[in-house]
Design a protein around this motif. Structure first.
Motif, mmCIF file in Angstrom:
data_model
loop_
_atom_site.group_PDB
_atom_site.id
_atom_site.type_symbol
_atom_site.label_atom_id
_atom_site.label_comp_id
_atom_site.label_asym_id
_atom_site.label_seq_id
_atom_site.Cartn_x
_atom_site.Cartn_y
_atom_site.Cartn_z
ATOM 1 N N LYS A 12 -18.415 -52.564 -8.265
ATOM 2 C CA LYS A 12 -18.322 -54.032 -8.218
ATOM 3 C C LYS A 12 -19.727 -54.604 -8.391
ATOM 4 N N TYR A 13 -19.934 -55.293 -9.495
ATOM 5 C CA TYR A 13 -21.241 -55.888 -9.765
ATOM 6 C C TYR A 13 -21.133 -57.411 -9.668
ATOM 7 N N TYR A 14 -22.156 -58.006 -9.122
ATOM 8 C CA TYR A 14 -22.206 -59.473 -9.085
ATOM 9 C C TYR A 14 -23.329 -59.969 -9.977
ATOM 10 N N GLY A 15 -23.276 -61.222 -10.308
ATOM 11 C CA GLY A 15 -24.389 -61.875 -11.021
ATOM 12 C C GLY A 15 -24.231 -61.776 -12.520
ATOM 13 N N ARG A 16 -25.091 -62.518 -13.182
ATOM 14 C CA ARG A 16 -25.035 -62.559 -14.635
ATOM 15 C C ARG A 16 -26.404 -62.244 -15.205
ATOM 16 N N ASN A 17 -26.431 -62.001 -16.474
ATOM 17 C CA ASN A 17 -27.670 -61.811 -17.227
ATOM 18 C C ASN A 17 -28.626 -60.831 -16.560
ATOM 19 N N LYS A 18 -29.787 -61.342 -16.130
ATOM 20 C CA LYS A 18 -30.848 -60.425 -15.685
ATOM 21 C C LYS A 18 -30.617 -59.897 -14.279
ATOM 22 N N VAL A 19 -30.134 -60.793 -13.396
ATOM 23 C CA VAL A 19 -30.033 -60.378 -11.995
ATOM 24 C C VAL A 19 -28.626 -59.865 -11.699
ATOM 25 N N ILE A 20 -28.510 -58.560 -11.587
ATOM 26 C CA ILE A 20 -27.205 -57.996 -11.266
ATOM 27 C C ILE A 20 -27.285 -57.288 -9.921
ATOM 28 N N THR A 21 -26.363 -57.659 -9.017
ATOM 29 C CA THR A 21 -26.305 -56.982 -7.732
ATOM 30 C C THR A 21 -25.194 -55.941 -7.813
ATOM 31 N N LYS A 22 -25.563 -54.703 -7.564
ATOM 32 C CA LYS A 22 -24.525 -53.668 -7.580
ATOM 33 C C LYS A 22 -24.029 -53.496 -6.156
ATOM 34 N N ALA A 23 -23.050 -54.308 -5.762
ATOM 35 C CA ALA A 23 -22.570 -54.296 -4.380
ATOM 36 C C ALA A 23 -21.860 -52.983 -4.078
ATOM 37 N N VAL A 24 -21.018 -52.562 -5.003
ATOM 38 C CA VAL A 24 -20.344 -51.268 -4.873
ATOM 39 C C VAL A 24 -20.663 -50.513 -6.157
ATOM 40 N N ASN A 25 -21.226 -49.319 -6.019
ATOM 41 C CA ASN A 25 -21.742 -48.669 -7.216
ATOM 42 C C ASN A 25 -21.183 -47.253 -7.373
ATOM 43 N N GLY A 26 -19.896 -47.190 -7.691
ATOM 44 C CA GLY A 26 -19.283 -45.890 -7.944
ATOM 45 C C GLY A 26 -18.882 -45.166 -6.677
ATOM 46 N N ILE A 27 -17.825 -45.659 -6.043
ATOM 47 C CA ILE A 27 -17.359 -45.023 -4.804
ATOM 48 C C ILE A 27 -15.997 -44.370 -5.044
ATOM 49 N N SER A 28 -15.871 -43.150 -4.581
ATOM 50 C CA SER A 28 -14.567 -42.467 -4.661
ATOM 51 C C SER A 28 -14.276 -41.834 -3.307
ATOM 52 N N PHE A 29 -13.087 -42.048 -2.805
ATOM 53 C CA PHE A 29 -12.635 -41.322 -1.604
ATOM 54 C C PHE A 29 -11.134 -41.507 -1.455
ATOM 55 N N GLN A 30 -10.543 -40.721 -0.522
ATOM 56 C CA GLN A 30 -9.106 -40.858 -0.289
ATOM 57 C C GLN A 30 -8.850 -41.099 1.193
ATOM 58 N N VAL A 31 -7.746 -41.736 1.474
ATOM 59 C CA VAL A 31 -7.310 -41.867 2.860
ATOM 60 C C VAL A 31 -5.894 -41.312 2.938
ATOM 61 N N MET A 32 -5.680 -40.373 3.887
ATOM 62 C CA MET A 32 -4.353 -39.761 4.033
ATOM 63 C C MET A 32 -3.506 -40.575 5.005
ATOM 64 N N LYS A 33 -2.222 -40.357 4.917
ATOM 65 C CA LYS A 33 -1.317 -41.094 5.798
ATOM 66 C C LYS A 33 -1.646 -40.762 7.256
ATOM 67 N N GLY A 34 -1.684 -41.785 8.103
ATOM 68 C CA GLY A 34 -1.916 -41.574 9.526
ATOM 69 C C GLY A 34 -3.384 -41.444 9.909
ATOM 70 N N GLU A 35 -4.277 -41.641 8.955
ATOM 71 C CA GLU A 35 -5.702 -41.556 9.279
ATOM 72 C C GLU A 35 -6.210 -42.878 9.862
ATOM 73 N N PHE A 36 -7.307 -42.812 10.601
ATOM 74 C CA PHE A 36 -7.988 -44.000 11.113
ATOM 75 C C PHE A 36 -9.436 -43.849 10.659
ATOM 76 N N VAL A 37 -9.769 -44.532 9.563
ATOM 77 C CA VAL A 37 -11.067 -44.326 8.918
ATOM 78 C C VAL A 37 -11.967 -45.536 9.133
ATOM 79 N N ALA A 38 -13.240 -45.239 9.451
ATOM 80 C CA ALA A 38 -14.197 -46.335 9.560
ATOM 81 C C ALA A 38 -15.172 -46.275 8.391
ATOM 82 N N ILE A 39 -15.565 -47.452 7.890
ATOM 83 C CA ILE A 39 -16.631 -47.509 6.899
ATOM 84 C C ILE A 39 -17.809 -48.180 7.567
ATOM 85 N N MET A 40 -18.933 -47.481 7.594
ATOM 86 C CA MET A 40 -20.112 -48.047 8.250
ATOM 87 C C MET A 40 -21.241 -48.254 7.253
#
Lengths: 255, 653
Positions: A12-40
């Motif tokens: 997920k990239y924000y901004g235009r032209n020169k200033v680009i913020t890469k807020a999320v830059n290539g994330i892959s993971f899975q969550v299985m049924k019944g899991e309780f996952v935290a993102i920190m």
């Protein structure tokens, strides 16, 4: 165990032209049924953006998000509304309850939208309120109850549809430590007894220690991942703190 | 459930939008009231020209509808931003946009219907009140009866439907465009970057230049009596003024801010910094709206002044043409017939018969290039002139044997005032007179019929001059009527009356009969319409402007409560805090009216060139201007006071 959520190379990239913020830059993971996952992660690490993308509140720049085999990045608007209504539950930092409705009506809202039978609605609300210990306040209005009760009401609302995935954005952020603890225990109950799959974003190590797995984000990428396994909650908490020290920053804010 | 939710929201919104509801209700009831009056039989029968009244009202109502649309659209947009998180929550819960639209529509229609229902009895009440005021305003003897007619109510409902159709169409589009993320995090959003300061300052100066040019063009078009202004130029300058108003409203705050920040003495004095910064951020986020507000205020002020122009014109015309109840110019032998007819209908309180004399030395006529049907000049004896003055309760004048007074209508005053050759004139009987005084009043038309000027001479100086016209002046105790004028005209020349194709009796006569009742009736129609319509527009526009500013500020008071808490934590006492609030609100209320006041004073000064000959003096319009400004400010103050107390309550809660 089946896979409820699967992210592959989400950006997920924000901004235009020169200033680009890469807020999320290539994330892959899975969550299985019944899991309780935290993102920190520290502020600005992209955790809320990531959650918003999964929640269909925000769109991704590239990559795929599969919820129960369906790719939500390719869905149309109306389908997304249906999807949110049936498959997702939300808990926000600031509750987002409707102050014109009673607690009961707030909880029932998504069922009403789903055209449930009115008797069934009442039964469902009662049973879930019972489990989350908010039965006494059902007829009150949000402004008449405490923050902790509000958040448990929000949990009940998120849970009542039996969604595949519950997304929580800093659910303890607006609560005092006692209410936060009660809420986290409630969420644990939701996870273990009601078999809800929960993905929670937090910057608080104490909250994260209630989870079964913690993902750490830094600069929009996954930095580390730890699993609770057979460890005690206290041990797990220490481990989280260690990693936060490694991450740098934000340790001071951990109580 | 959705409708239940909508109803609950309405219940809650009620508290938040009281001012909005009051204004919409007021606007609807005023619309209804003016329609009641416009369609009332009594009003239409006031005189022949009143038939256009209803038609004019439809045109004016179109503009009113547009501005009410602006108001309601503005408020819904506002409600929308205020409730963005609520809508976000609905969407998160899986409500489709269609469902949200339906709910929002329902809410708005419920609120609108409440206003509409309340507006109906209120409108009837207003129509009675307003008609009483208008009747008083135009000195109409009998009270107009307003009847509840279904047509007006149906028209109001139609207007309501049009307004809500437009507004809901716009909000539907708004909902369609919205994204959950924006809704949920609306309150955290940064303001959009706007044009750079330099560009803004250039725009400000450019707008100012455009404004000045437009006002100059506008002024040039009004050359005075007898010159028709070109509509193309007028509309172009109005358009340019419009651009300039928007330009200045958008950029003035930057200009002021950069000025204040540069001057440390001003900057750190009292709470200036706080007030200016707050003001700046607010104006920045609603600059276009402020432009519209300024534009509406400009229209309001100009409308009020035009209304006064017409009213002044009416008063002056009646006073100069029909100074007395009945004035007749005819042969002396016929006067007894007239008097008989008058005595039959009225009680005579005063009467006067006098002659004017003919001067064949055309010293004045030469100067004004008069090429009309009278080829000589009229002279009146001082004693008769004084009797005329005494009848209208004015002070009398004195003349020495070798002096005269030149009494001219305001149309001719510029041509005759400073003319050297008139310092001394010689009458055709050889008597030489020096000019003693120059009086500019319109009475010359009725006192010496057909002329724009009269020569007032000592009684002895008319010796040897031929009698020109004979005049009969009568004042009656009762008010004269339009129909009585027709009776008198018949006496004047009974053989010259005939019926035309439309069935009206038209009389031609060499004599001249002026009856006050008739003059009033024929002037009343046009002037009532114009004056009335301008007043109506002004009233509704003030309400719209007041509401929008009030809603903006009151919402700010809840949204930025913490700003005031910071001030109070910094050690500002309550009294000082309220003073700051007062100052801040004053600045905000005054800001949008500064430029409109400047524009309106210049434009009515231009228009005065056209109107002034029909007013009692060249500067009477300034009196009108102040009077109207006071009216405007009084209405505006109501909103200010309401906002101030609401604001105080909100921040001290």
């Amino acid at each position: 165990m089946s896979e409820v959520l699967k992210l592959s190379n989400v950006k997920k990239y924000y901004g235009r032209n020169k200033v680009i913020t890469k807020a999320v830059n290539g994330i892959s993971f899975q969550v299985m049924k019944g899991e309780f996952v935290a993102i920190m992660g520290a502020s600005g690490s992209g955790k809320t953006t990531l959650l918003n993308c999964i929640a269909t509140i925000d769109t991704v720049t590239s990559g795929n998000i599969m919820v129960d085999q369906t790719d939500i990045t390719r869905m149309k608007e109306d389908a997304l509304a249906d999807f949110r209504r049936c498959e997702l539950g939300f808990v926000f930092q600031d509750f987002n309850l409707l102050d014109t409705l009673t607690i009961r009506e707030n909880i029932a809202l998504s069922l009403v939208v789903n055209n449930f039978d009115s008797n069934e609605i009442d039964n469902l609300v009662d049973s879930i309120a019972d489990k989350l210990d908010i039965k006494e306040i059902l007829e009150k209005f949000p402004y008449e109850v405490s923050g902790g009760q509000k958040q448990r009401c929000a949990c009940a609302r998120a849970l009542i549809n039996n969604p595949k995935l519950i997304l929580a954005d800093e659910p303890t952020g607006s609560l005092d430590s006692k209410s936060a603890r009660i809420l986290l225990e409630t969420m644990q109950v939701m996870n273990t007894d009601l078999e809800a799959t929960i993905l929670m974003v937090t910057h608080d190590a104490f909250s994260a220690s209630f989870c079964s797995r913690v993902l750490f984000l830094k600069d929009g990428k996954i930095f580390n991942e730890i699993i609770k396994g057979e460890k005690s909650r206290k041990e797990f908490f220490e481990e989280i703190l260690d990693i936060l020290t490694l991450l740098g920053g934000d340790v001071l804010s951990v109580k | 459930m959705l409708s239940k939710l909508a109803l609950k929201n309405v219940k809650r919104s009620f508290k938040d939008y009281v001012i909005y509801l009051i204004t919409v209700t007021l606007a609807f009831s005023l619309m209804l009231a003016f329609n009641f009056i416009a369609t009332s039989k009594d009003v239409i029968n006031l005189s022949d020209t009143m038939k256009n009244f209803e038609c004019t009202m439809y045109i004016v109502n179109t503009f009113i509808i547009l501005s009410i649309c602006f108001l309601i659209n503005y408020t819904t947009k506002f409600m929308f931003s205020k409730r963005s998180r609520e809508f976000g929550t609905y969407m998160i819960l899986g409500l489709k946009k269609k469902q949200i639209t339906r709910m929002f529509t329902l809410e708005n229609i419920i609120l609108g219907l409440i206003s509409l229902v309340v507006a109906m009895p209120l409108g009837y009440f207003f129509s009675i009140l307003l008609s009483a005021i208008i009747m008083n305003f135009f000195e109409l003897p009998h009270l107009v009866k307003i009847t509840l007619n279904i047509k007006s109510i149906l028209i109001l409902i139609l207007y309501f439907a049009i307004i809500y159709f437009i507004v809901l169409f716009l909000s539907r589009r708004r909902i369609k465009k919205m994204k959950i993320k924006d809704l949920l995090y609306f309150y955290k959003q940064n303001e959009k970057p706007i044009a750079k300061k330099k560009i803004k300052n250039v725009t400000f100066i450019l707008s100012l230049i455009i404004g000045i040019c437009a006002l100059v063009f506008f002024d040039k078009e009004f050359r005075g009596y007898g010159h028709e202004p070109s509509m193309v130029v007028i509309f172009t300058s109005i358009f340019l003024i419009l651009i300039s108003i928007y330009g200045i409203s958008i950029t003035l705050s930057d200009f002021l801010l950069s000025f204040i920040l540069r001057h440390k003495k001003v900057k750190y004095k009292g709470n200036n910094l706080f007030i200016v910064r707050n003001f700046y951020s607010k104006v920045k986020s609603m600059s276009f709206t402020i432009g519209t507000l300024s534009f509406l205020i400009t229209i309001t002020l100009i409308a009020l002044n035009i209304s006064s122009f017409f009213k002044g014109m009416f008063d002056y015309q009646i006073d100069t043409i029909a100074t007395y109840d009945i004035a007749i110019e005819d042969e002396r032998e016929k006067f007894s017939a007239y008097l008989d007819a008058i005595t039959k209908e009225y009680t005579i309180s005063d009467k006067l018969i006098y002659d004017t004399y003919i001067n064949d030395n055309k010293s004045i006529t030469k100067i004004i290039n008069y090429d009309g049907w009278r080829k000589n000049e009229q002279v009146i004896k001082l004693s008769d002139y004084n009797k005329l003055l005494r009848l209208k309760k004015s002070p009398i004048i004195n003349l020495k044997d070798n002096e005269y007074i030149l009494h001219v209508a305001r149309e001719y005053k510029d041509k005759l005032k400073e003319v050297k050759s008139l310092d001394s004139i010689t009458l055709s009987n050889g008597i030489e007179l020096k000019k003693r005084d120059f009086i500019e009043q319109g009475y010359s038309f009725s006192w010496g019929y057909g002329y724009g000027y009269l020569v007032v001479v000592p009684d002895s100086a008319v010796e040897g001059l031929a009698v020109g016209d004979s005049h009969l002046i009568v004042d009656t105790l009762e008010d004269t009527t339009e129909s009585f004028a027709k009776n008198l005209t018949k006496i004047a020349s009974p053989d010259m009356c005939r019926e035309n194709e439309d069935g009206y009796t038209v009389c031609y006569s060499s004599a001249n009969v002026i009856v006050r009742g008739k003059e009033e009736a024929s002037n009343k129609g046009f002037i009532t319409i114009s004056s009335f319509v301008c007043f109506y527009v002004a009233l509704i526009f003030v309400a719209i402007v007041g509401t929008i500013i009030s809603i903006e500020l009151l919402s700010e008071s809840t949204k930025y409560k913490y700003r005031y808490q910071v001030l109070s934590k910094l050690g500002l006492r309550d009294g000082e805090l309220y003073k700051t609030v007062f100052k801040q609100l004053s600045v905000f209320f005054i800001f949008p009216i500064i430029y409109p006041i400047i524009v309106s004073i210049f434009s009515i000064t231009s228009m005065n060139k056209l109107f002034k000959i029909t007013l009692t003096s060249d500067y009477q319009y300034l009196q009108f201007f102040w009077f109207n400004l006071v009216i405007f400010v009084v209405f505006y103050l109501i909103y200010f006071v309401a906002t101030y107390f609401g604001f105080k309550k909100n921040i001290s809660e």
